[in-house]
Scaffold this motif. Structure first.
Motif, PDB file in Angstrom:
ATOM      1  N   ALA A 250      -4.128  -1.821  -2.400  1.00  0.00           N
ATOM      2  CA  ALA A 250      -2.673  -1.944  -2.555  1.00  0.00           C
ATOM      3  C   ALA A 250      -2.359  -2.406  -3.969  1.00  0.00           C
ATOM      4  O   ALA A 250      -3.266  -2.805  -4.725  1.00  0.00           O
ATOM      5  CB  ALA A 250      -2.111  -2.951  -1.557  1.00  0.00           C
ATOM      6  N   VAL A 251      -1.080  -2.373  -4.310  1.00  0.00           N
ATOM      7  CA  VAL A 251      -0.613  -3.072  -5.500  1.00  0.00           C
ATOM      8  C   VAL A 251      -0.295  -4.494  -5.070  1.00  0.00           C
ATOM      9  O   VAL A 251       0.442  -4.705  -4.107  1.00  0.00           O
ATOM     10  CB  VAL A 251       0.636  -2.399  -6.101  1.00  0.00           C
ATOM     11  CG1 VAL A 251       1.138  -3.207  -7.307  1.00  0.00           C
ATOM     12  CG2 VAL A 251       0.316  -0.964  -6.512  1.00  0.00           C
ATOM     13  N   TYR A 252      -0.857  -5.445  -5.781  1.00  0.00           N
ATOM     14  CA  TYR A 252      -0.660  -6.854  -5.460  1.00  0.00           C
ATOM     15  C   TYR A 252       0.345  -7.468  -6.433  1.00  0.00           C
ATOM     16  O   TYR A 252       0.225  -7.300  -7.653  1.00  0.00           O
ATOM     17  CB  TYR A 252      -1.990  -7.599  -5.527  1.00  0.00           C
ATOM     18  CG  TYR A 252      -2.855  -7.350  -4.310  1.00  0.00           C
ATOM     19  CD1 TYR A 252      -3.459  -6.113  -4.106  1.00  0.00           C
ATOM     20  CD2 TYR A 252      -3.049  -8.345  -3.352  1.00  0.00           C
ATOM     21  CE1 TYR A 252      -4.232  -5.869  -2.981  1.00  0.00           C
ATOM     22  CE2 TYR A 252      -3.826  -8.122  -2.223  1.00  0.00           C
ATOM     23  CZ  TYR A 252      -4.419  -6.869  -2.047  1.00  0.00           C
ATOM     24  OH  TYR A 252      -5.186  -6.630  -0.928  1.00  0.00           O
ATOM     25  N   TYR A 253       1.307  -8.163  -5.865  1.00  0.00           N
ATOM     26  CA  TYR A 253       2.363  -8.780  -6.648  1.00  0.00           C
ATOM     27  C   TYR A 253       2.325 -10.298  -6.472  1.00  0.00           C
ATOM     28  O   TYR A 253       2.105 -10.799  -5.369  1.00  0.00           O
ATOM     29  CB  TYR A 253       3.736  -8.296  -6.191  1.00  0.00           C
ATOM     30  CG  TYR A 253       3.960  -6.820  -6.327  1.00  0.00           C
ATOM     31  CD1 TYR A 253       3.632  -5.943  -5.302  1.00  0.00           C
ATOM     32  CD2 TYR A 253       4.525  -6.299  -7.490  1.00  0.00           C
ATOM     33  CE1 TYR A 253       3.850  -4.583  -5.422  1.00  0.00           C
ATOM     34  CE2 TYR A 253       4.762  -4.932  -7.615  1.00  0.00           C
ATOM     35  CZ  TYR A 253       4.416  -4.084  -6.579  1.00  0.00           C
ATOM     36  OH  TYR A 253       4.646  -2.740  -6.711  1.00  0.00           O
ATOM     37  N   CYS A 254       2.595 -10.982  -7.549  1.00  0.00           N
ATOM     38  CA  CYS A 254       2.819 -12.412  -7.507  1.00  0.00           C
ATOM     39  C   CYS A 254       4.329 -12.632  -7.494  1.00  0.00           C
ATOM     40  O   CYS A 254       5.071 -11.896  -8.172  1.00  0.00           O
ATOM     41  CB  CYS A 254       2.198 -13.043  -8.753  1.00  0.00           C
ATOM     42  SG  CYS A 254       2.487 -14.799  -8.943  1.00  0.00           S
ATOM     43  N   ALA A 255       4.802 -13.613  -6.735  1.00  0.00           N
ATOM     44  CA  ALA A 255       6.239 -13.851  -6.668  1.00  0.00           C
ATOM     45  C   ALA A 255       6.532 -15.320  -6.428  1.00  0.00           C
ATOM     46  O   ALA A 255       5.732 -16.032  -5.811  1.00  0.00           O
ATOM     47  CB  ALA A 255       6.870 -13.014  -5.561  1.00  0.00           C
TER      48      ALA A 255
ATOM     49  N   ALA B 263       0.844  -1.188   0.000  1.00  0.00           N
ATOM     50  CA  ALA B 263       0.000   0.000   0.000  1.00  0.00           C
ATOM     51  C   ALA B 263       0.882   1.242   0.000  1.00  0.00           C
ATOM     52  O   ALA B 263       2.042   1.183   0.430  1.00  0.00           O
ATOM     53  CB  ALA B 263      -0.908  -0.020   1.221  1.00  0.00           C
ATOM     54  N   PRO B 264       0.356   2.377  -0.450  1.00  0.00           N
ATOM     55  CA  PRO B 264       1.162   3.606  -0.476  1.00  0.00           C
ATOM     56  C   PRO B 264       1.724   3.941   0.900  1.00  0.00           C
ATOM     57  O   PRO B 264       0.996   3.946   1.901  1.00  0.00           O
ATOM     58  CB  PRO B 264       0.151   4.662  -0.942  1.00  0.00           C
ATOM     59  CG  PRO B 264      -0.856   3.908  -1.707  1.00  0.00           C
ATOM     60  CD  PRO B 264      -0.980   2.579  -1.025  1.00  0.00           C
ATOM     61  N   GLY B 265       3.022   4.183   0.952  1.00  0.00           N
ATOM     62  CA  GLY B 265       3.653   4.561   2.197  1.00  0.00           C
ATOM     63  C   GLY B 265       3.890   3.427   3.164  1.00  0.00           C
ATOM     64  O   GLY B 265       4.340   3.657   4.297  1.00  0.00           O
ATOM     65  N   LYS B 266       3.601   2.201   2.758  1.00  0.00           N
ATOM     66  CA  LYS B 266       3.772   1.051   3.645  1.00  0.00           C
ATOM     67  C   LYS B 266       4.751   0.054   3.042  1.00  0.00           C
ATOM     68  O   LYS B 266       5.039   0.069   1.848  1.00  0.00           O
ATOM     69  CB  LYS B 266       2.425   0.376   3.907  1.00  0.00           C
ATOM     70  CG  LYS B 266       1.451   1.233   4.698  1.00  0.00           C
ATOM     71  CD  LYS B 266       0.242   0.432   5.130  1.00  0.00           C
ATOM     72  CE  LYS B 266      -0.679   1.280   5.987  1.00  0.00           C
ATOM     73  NZ  LYS B 266      -1.859   0.494   6.451  1.00  0.00           N
ATOM     74  N   GLU B 267       5.244  -0.837   3.881  1.00  0.00           N
ATOM     75  CA  GLU B 267       6.165  -1.864   3.420  1.00  0.00           C
ATOM     76  C   GLU B 267       5.391  -2.978   2.711  1.00  0.00           C
ATOM     77  O   GLU B 267       4.200  -3.176   2.940  1.00  0.00           O
ATOM     78  CB  GLU B 267       6.941  -2.433   4.602  1.00  0.00           C
ATOM     79  CG  GLU B 267       7.870  -1.419   5.258  1.00  0.00           C
ATOM     80  CD  GLU B 267       8.608  -2.004   6.446  1.00  0.00           C
ATOM     81  OE1 GLU B 267       9.801  -1.691   6.609  1.00  0.00           O
ATOM     82  OE2 GLU B 267       7.986  -2.767   7.203  1.00  0.00           O
TER      83      GLU B 267
ATOM     84  N   GLN C 101       4.887  -7.697 -12.232  1.00  0.00           N
ATOM     85  CA  GLN C 101       4.898  -6.240 -12.297  1.00  0.00           C
ATOM     86  C   GLN C 101       3.871  -5.604 -11.372  1.00  0.00           C
ATOM     87  O   GLN C 101       3.909  -4.400 -11.137  1.00  0.00           O
ATOM     88  CB  GLN C 101       4.651  -5.780 -13.745  1.00  0.00           C
ATOM     89  CG  GLN C 101       3.191  -5.793 -14.185  1.00  0.00           C
ATOM     90  CD  GLN C 101       2.642  -7.192 -14.428  1.00  0.00           C
ATOM     91  OE1 GLN C 101       3.372  -8.177 -14.399  1.00  0.00           O
ATOM     92  NE2 GLN C 101       1.350  -7.279 -14.691  1.00  0.00           N
ATOM     93  N   GLY C 102       2.956  -6.404 -10.856  1.00  0.00           N
ATOM     94  CA  GLY C 102       1.947  -5.898  -9.931  1.00  0.00           C
ATOM     95  C   GLY C 102       0.642  -5.520 -10.609  1.00  0.00           C
ATOM     96  O   GLY C 102       0.603  -5.179 -11.792  1.00  0.00           O
ATOM     97  N   THR C 103      -0.434  -5.593  -9.848  1.00  0.00           N
ATOM     98  CA  THR C 103      -1.753  -5.196 -10.328  1.00  0.00           C
ATOM     99  C   THR C 103      -2.465  -4.444  -9.212  1.00  0.00           C
ATOM    100  O   THR C 103      -2.418  -4.842  -8.050  1.00  0.00           O
ATOM    101  CB  THR C 103      -2.567  -6.426 -10.799  1.00  0.00           C
ATOM    102  OG1 THR C 103      -3.796  -5.997 -11.387  1.00  0.00           O
ATOM    103  CG2 THR C 103      -2.859  -7.408  -9.670  1.00  0.00           C
ATOM    104  N   GLN C 104      -3.096  -3.339  -9.554  1.00  0.00           N
ATOM    105  CA  GLN C 104      -3.696  -2.450  -8.538  1.00  0.00           C
ATOM    106  C   GLN C 104      -5.074  -2.946  -8.123  1.00  0.00           C
ATOM    107  O   GLN C 104      -5.936  -3.225  -8.968  1.00  0.00           O
ATOM    108  CB  GLN C 104      -3.816  -1.028  -9.102  1.00  0.00           C
ATOM    109  CG  GLN C 104      -4.502  -0.048  -8.171  1.00  0.00           C
ATOM    110  CD  GLN C 104      -3.651   0.304  -6.965  1.00  0.00           C
ATOM    111  OE1 GLN C 104      -2.465   0.594  -7.087  1.00  0.00           O
ATOM    112  NE2 GLN C 104      -4.259   0.291  -5.783  1.00  0.00           N
ATOM    113  N   VAL C 105      -5.272  -3.011  -6.829  1.00  0.00           N
ATOM    114  CA  VAL C 105      -6.581  -3.309  -6.251  1.00  0.00           C
ATOM    115  C   VAL C 105      -6.985  -2.115  -5.397  1.00  0.00           C
ATOM    116  O   VAL C 105      -6.244  -1.710  -4.502  1.00  0.00           O
ATOM    117  CB  VAL C 105      -6.550  -4.588  -5.389  1.00  0.00           C
ATOM    118  CG1 VAL C 105      -7.860  -4.758  -4.633  1.00  0.00           C
ATOM    119  CG2 VAL C 105      -6.273  -5.804  -6.260  1.00  0.00           C
TER     120      VAL C 105
END
Length: 136
Positions: free
Chosen positions: A97-102, A40-44, A128-132
């Motif tokens: 948040a931006v959600y990433y697969c890894a 999320a913005p501003g978060k780890e 690359q991430g996808t926005q939720v």
């Protein structure tokens, strides 16, 4: 090198549902934990859910979830299509948040508790991430 590509992010109202998809290609995923992470913005960046590879059965089995999504999110895998899904129900604004697969060579139990720092692991690949976005 594992290549991952996420899709399915969108804007929804609180209480809504989304299903994220992640298509994996490249080297076989064996011995990698496959998971969903979010930032999320501003978060780890934090681990959300993870599929653990079982070296004895040579397949994925155990699932892990962070406390904040347990009971609402569900991770699954389509072996034939090498696709990993994250079904997200009862979405809350704090899920934005931006959600990433890894794919990471690390224990799922570690990846789903606390922060996750890309670049810290022996082997890792990120999408690359996808926005939720969850808002009324």
């Amino acid at each position: 090198q594992v290549h991952l590509a996420e899709s399915g992010g969108d804007s929804v109202h609180p209480g809504g549902s989304l299903r994220l998809s992640c298509v994996a290609s490249g080297v076989p995923l064996e011995y990698y934990a496959i998971g969903w992470f979010r930032q999320a913005p501003g978060k780890e960046r934090e681990g959300v859910s993870c599929l653990a590879f079982n070296p004895h059965t040579r397949d994925y089995g155990s699932t892990y979830y962070s406390d904040s999504v347990k009971g609402r999110f569900s991770i699954s895998r389509d072996n034939a299509k090498d696709t990993i899904f994250l079904q997200m129900n009862s979405l809350k604004p704090e899920d934005t948040a931006v959600y990433y697969c890894a794919a990471i060579r690390a224990p799922c139990g570690v990846l789903t508790t606390g922060r996750v720092v890309p670049g810290e692991y022996e082997r890792e690949s990120w999408g690359q991430g996808t926005q939720v976005t969850v808002s009324s």
